[in-house]
Design a protein around this motif. Structure first.
Motif, PDB file in Angstrom:
ATOM      1  N   PRO A 111       4.279  -0.992 -23.170  1.00  0.00           N
ATOM      2  CA  PRO A 111       5.182  -1.072 -21.869  1.00  0.00           C
ATOM      3  C   PRO A 111       6.105  -0.038 -22.203  1.00  0.00           C
ATOM      4  CG  PRO A 111       5.470  -3.163 -23.249  1.00  0.00           C
ATOM      5  CD  PRO A 111       4.403  -2.546 -23.960  1.00  0.00           C
ATOM      6  N   LYS A 112       6.468   0.791 -21.310  1.00  0.00           N
ATOM      7  CA  LYS A 112       7.558   1.752 -21.352  1.00  0.00           C
ATOM      8  C   LYS A 112       8.645   1.566 -20.625  1.00  0.00           C
ATOM      9  CE  LYS A 112       3.887   5.376 -21.685  1.00  0.00           C
ATOM     10  NZ  LYS A 112       3.567   6.719 -21.075  1.00  0.00           N
ATOM     11  N   THR A 113       8.926   0.501 -20.015  1.00  0.00           N
ATOM     12  CA  THR A 113      10.116   0.029 -19.392  1.00  0.00           C
ATOM     13  C   THR A 113      10.290  -1.404 -19.570  1.00  0.00           C
ATOM     14  OG1 THR A 113       9.256  -0.446 -17.275  1.00  0.00           O
ATOM     15  CG2 THR A 113       9.606   1.810 -17.700  1.00  0.00           C
ATOM     16  N   TYR A 141      -2.746   0.018 -14.441  1.00  0.00           N
ATOM     17  CA  TYR A 141      -3.153   0.386 -15.571  1.00  0.00           C
ATOM     18  C   TYR A 141      -2.689  -0.636 -16.593  1.00  0.00           C
ATOM     19  CZ  TYR A 141      -3.842   3.709 -19.489  1.00  0.00           C
ATOM     20  OH  TYR A 141      -4.502   4.434 -20.577  1.00  0.00           O
ATOM     21  N   LEU A 142      -1.571  -1.181 -16.635  1.00  0.00           N
ATOM     22  CA  LEU A 142      -1.325  -2.274 -17.861  1.00  0.00           C
ATOM     23  C   LEU A 142      -2.094  -3.759 -17.562  1.00  0.00           C
ATOM     24  CD1 LEU A 142       2.396  -1.916 -17.910  1.00  0.00           C
ATOM     25  CD2 LEU A 142       0.857  -1.376 -19.453  1.00  0.00           C
ATOM     26  N   ASP A 184     -17.189   3.637  -4.334  1.00  0.00           N
ATOM     27  CA  ASP A 184     -16.890   4.380  -5.189  1.00  0.00           C
ATOM     28  C   ASP A 184     -15.562   5.057  -5.187  1.00  0.00           C
ATOM     29  OD1 ASP A 184     -18.500   3.748  -7.243  1.00  0.00           O
ATOM     30  OD2 ASP A 184     -19.379   5.534  -7.337  1.00  0.00           O
ATOM     31  N   PRO A 185     -15.024   5.605  -3.812  1.00  0.00           N
ATOM     32  CA  PRO A 185     -13.873   6.406  -3.668  1.00  0.00           C
ATOM     33  C   PRO A 185     -12.819   5.390  -3.559  1.00  0.00           C
ATOM     34  CG  PRO A 185     -15.616   7.013  -2.105  1.00  0.00           C
ATOM     35  CD  PRO A 185     -16.246   5.774  -2.880  1.00  0.00           C
ATOM     36  N   TYR A 186     -12.857   4.127  -3.255  1.00  0.00           N
ATOM     37  CA  TYR A 186     -11.982   3.188  -3.288  1.00  0.00           C
ATOM     38  C   TYR A 186     -11.709   2.470  -4.625  1.00  0.00           C
ATOM     39  CZ  TYR A 186     -13.296   3.901   1.772  1.00  0.00           C
ATOM     40  OH  TYR A 186     -13.766   4.371   2.837  1.00  0.00           O
ATOM     41  N   LEU A 187     -12.595   2.677  -5.346  1.00  0.00           N
ATOM     42  CA  LEU A 187     -12.389   1.913  -6.626  1.00  0.00           C
ATOM     43  C   LEU A 187     -12.044   2.896  -7.879  1.00  0.00           C
ATOM     44  CD1 LEU A 187     -15.202  -0.680  -6.237  1.00  0.00           C
ATOM     45  CD2 LEU A 187     -12.679  -1.038  -5.748  1.00  0.00           C
ATOM     46  N   ARG A 188     -12.105   4.187  -7.388  1.00  0.00           N
ATOM     47  CA  ARG A 188     -11.984   5.187  -8.539  1.00  0.00           C
ATOM     48  C   ARG A 188     -10.718   4.909  -9.444  1.00  0.00           C
ATOM     49  NH1 ARG A 188     -15.081   7.435 -11.551  1.00  0.00           N
ATOM     50  NH2 ARG A 188     -16.100   7.307  -9.793  1.00  0.00           N
ATOM     51  N   PRO A 189      -9.384   4.411  -9.026  1.00  0.00           N
ATOM     52  CA  PRO A 189      -8.483   4.469  -9.827  1.00  0.00           C
ATOM     53  C   PRO A 189      -8.859   3.270 -11.022  1.00  0.00           C
ATOM     54  CG  PRO A 189      -7.605   4.564  -7.779  1.00  0.00           C
ATOM     55  CD  PRO A 189      -9.256   4.479  -7.459  1.00  0.00           C
ATOM     56  N   LEU A 190      -9.568   2.174 -10.473  1.00  0.00           N
ATOM     57  CA  LEU A 190      -9.903   1.095 -11.435  1.00  0.00           C
ATOM     58  C   LEU A 190     -11.037   1.911 -12.738  1.00  0.00           C
ATOM     59  CD1 LEU A 190     -10.272  -1.950  -8.907  1.00  0.00           C
ATOM     60  CD2 LEU A 190      -8.310  -1.039 -10.338  1.00  0.00           C
ATOM     61  N   TYR A 191     -11.866   2.222 -11.986  1.00  0.00           N
ATOM     62  CA  TYR A 191     -12.715   2.940 -13.001  1.00  0.00           C
ATOM     63  C   TYR A 191     -12.006   4.052 -13.921  1.00  0.00           C
ATOM     64  CZ  TYR A 191     -16.943   2.008 -10.199  1.00  0.00           C
ATOM     65  OH  TYR A 191     -17.864   1.439  -9.404  1.00  0.00           O
ATOM     66  N   ASP A 192     -11.228   4.724 -13.371  1.00  0.00           N
ATOM     67  CA  ASP A 192     -10.476   5.733 -14.291  1.00  0.00           C
ATOM     68  C   ASP A 192      -9.665   4.947 -15.535  1.00  0.00           C
ATOM     69  OD1 ASP A 192     -11.316   7.802 -12.861  1.00  0.00           O
ATOM     70  OD2 ASP A 192      -9.376   7.898 -11.747  1.00  0.00           O
ATOM     71  N   ALA A 193      -8.989   3.800 -15.066  1.00  0.00           N
ATOM     72  CA  ALA A 193      -8.381   3.122 -16.235  1.00  0.00           C
ATOM     73  C   ALA A 193      -9.201   2.334 -17.089  1.00  0.00           C
ATOM     74  CB  ALA A 193      -7.514   1.924 -15.546  1.00  0.00           C
ATOM     75  N   LEU A 194     -10.523   2.099 -16.737  1.00  0.00           N
ATOM     76  CA  LEU A 194     -11.481   1.456 -17.750  1.00  0.00           C
ATOM     77  C   LEU A 194     -12.097   2.586 -18.487  1.00  0.00           C
ATOM     78  CD1 LEU A 194     -13.154  -1.400 -15.290  1.00  0.00           C
ATOM     79  CD2 LEU A 194     -11.992  -1.736 -17.568  1.00  0.00           C
ATOM     80  N   THR A 259      -1.889  -6.770  -7.557  1.00  0.00           N
ATOM     81  CA  THR A 259      -0.770  -5.607  -7.664  1.00  0.00           C
ATOM     82  C   THR A 259      -0.776  -5.042  -6.291  1.00  0.00           C
ATOM     83  OG1 THR A 259      -2.591  -3.941  -8.213  1.00  0.00           O
ATOM     84  CG2 THR A 259      -1.486  -5.158 -10.035  1.00  0.00           C
ATOM     85  N   GLY A 260       0.390  -4.616  -6.145  1.00  0.00           N
ATOM     86  CA  GLY A 260       0.539  -3.769  -4.669  1.00  0.00           C
ATOM     87  C   GLY A 260       1.905  -3.112  -4.475  1.00  0.00           C
ATOM     88  N   ASP A 261       1.933  -2.381  -3.512  1.00  0.00           N
ATOM     89  CA  ASP A 261       3.166  -1.694  -3.120  1.00  0.00           C
ATOM     90  C   ASP A 261       3.507  -2.230  -1.640  1.00  0.00           C
ATOM     91  OD1 ASP A 261       5.390  -0.326  -2.254  1.00  0.00           O
ATOM     92  OD2 ASP A 261       4.412   1.617  -2.949  1.00  0.00           O
ATOM     93  N   VAL A 262       4.299  -3.001  -1.111  1.00  0.00           N
ATOM     94  CA  VAL A 262       4.509  -3.603   0.008  1.00  0.00           C
ATOM     95  C   VAL A 262       5.029  -2.470   1.013  1.00  0.00           C
ATOM     96  CG1 VAL A 262       4.607  -5.908  -0.519  1.00  0.00           C
ATOM     97  CG2 VAL A 262       6.773  -4.537  -0.638  1.00  0.00           C
TER      98      VAL A 262
END
Length: 322
Positions: A111-113, A141-142, A184-194, A259-262
């Motif tokens: 953790p950075k913060t 990511y975390l 795949d286009p919607y899940l790409r951030p999850l793939y990248d983290a894994l 996780t999310g950003d309201v």
């Protein structure tokens, strides 16, 4: 004009503080309107007495990074400066002591913060965790890092990552290709983290075995997820019904991170966000924890913090004027 001397453990630590072409120390000098000169393992700070004191506290905090072998960059320098302004720099050691896991390239994930530290601790100690905040705060990511750690420690048998494919209306039917190509286009951030945590080869093997699953939220319906670490990403784009459906999939010995950003809701037709609603409904239940991030937890380029802050001020101004 006041001055203060600070002695470092080694010349190498001084070099790490100054950075390439003195880029690190320039940030500190500009922030506190001081002048910092190095003579061997000793720094001399000159300027206004109050600013020298703040600068000294920031440098002491940055030494914690250097002594643990973590290189300094603009992000962690500015975060330490922010901690000094809040009087919380004494907690830097807490951040540095918590290594979640090691990536496939050998990079430790920490953790950075302080917000990220609270988030990681909440994931350890609770069954359902909501991580809510702006882009760049490391929510996804975390969560993936904690999932990989639990999986490697055999605390769970599966990692399940999901997110609503809002742009495709959750049907995905009109897109070309098979299911994987559609989502795949919607899940790409999850793939990248894994990929980062496991490496592409290990990730592919686990996918083939079914121990790692990445799927759109619509495909969670009707299932019971036992012995699993489940992450629902971009949850601000779930409806109330979808959020209830997801949370009631939770089986024995499982953990769910949402996780999310309201502030970035893309639901069509003005539908109510399930994420905004659920934190109110479940706020008093043991084992469920909500962590809220703010712009100080952004770990991308420092301009992202300024962008987030500007949007928050704009929203507040508009709401007030209505």
């Amino acid at each position: 004009m006041a001055e203060k001397l600070i002695t470092f453990d080694s010349i190498e630590c001084v070099a790490g503080l100054f950075g390439s072409l003195d880029e690190n120390i320039k940030i500190i000098e500009d922030e506190y309107s001081v002048n910092v000169i190095a003579r061997g393992d000793t720094l001399k700070i000159t300027g206004d007495a109050e600013n020298i004191e703040k600068c000294s506290r920031a440098i002491d905090g940055l030494q914690v990074f250097l002594k643990r072998g973590d290189p300094l960059n603009e992000q962690n320098i500015r975060y330490v400066i922010n901690m000094v302004s809040e009087g919380t720099e004494s907690q830097i050691a807490r951040l540095m002591s918590d290594c979640i896991c090691i990536t496939s390239s050998g990079k430790p994930i920490k953790p950075k913060t302080l917000g990220q530290k609270r988030y990681v601790d909440a994931i350890r100690d609770n069954t359902v965790i909501f991580g809510i905040g702006p882009a760049g705060t490391g929510k996804t990511y975390l969560a993936v890092a904690m999932a990989v750690k639990a999986f490697k420690a055999k605390e769970v048998n599966r990692i399940i990552l999901t997110r609503p494919a809002v742009e495709a209306g959750e049907s995905l039917g009109f897109l070309p290709g098979d299911l994987q190509q559609k989502v795949d286009p919607y899940l790409r951030p999850l793939y990248d983290a894994l990929f980062d945590m496991l490496g592409p080869d290990s990730f592919q093997r686990q996918m083939e075995r079914g121990t790692i699953e990445v799927a759109p939220l619509a495909y969670m319906r009707g299932r019971t997820l036992d012995d699993s670490f489940i992450i629902l990403d971009e949850a601000q784009n779930t409806t109330s019904e979808q959020m209830k459906m997801f949370l009631t999939r939770l089986g024995s010995n499982s953990k769910a991170v949402v996780t999310g950003d309201v502030t970035q809701i893309d639901l069509p037709g003005g539908k109510k966000s399930g994420l905004k609603e659920v934190t109110k409904i479940l706020k008093n239940i043991d084992g469920i924890k909500t962590i809220r991030f703010n712009e100080t937890d952004v770990v991308r380029h420092h301009l992202v913090q300024e962008i987030v802050k500007a949007y928050e001020k704009y929203a507040e101004k508009n709401n007030t004027s209505k």
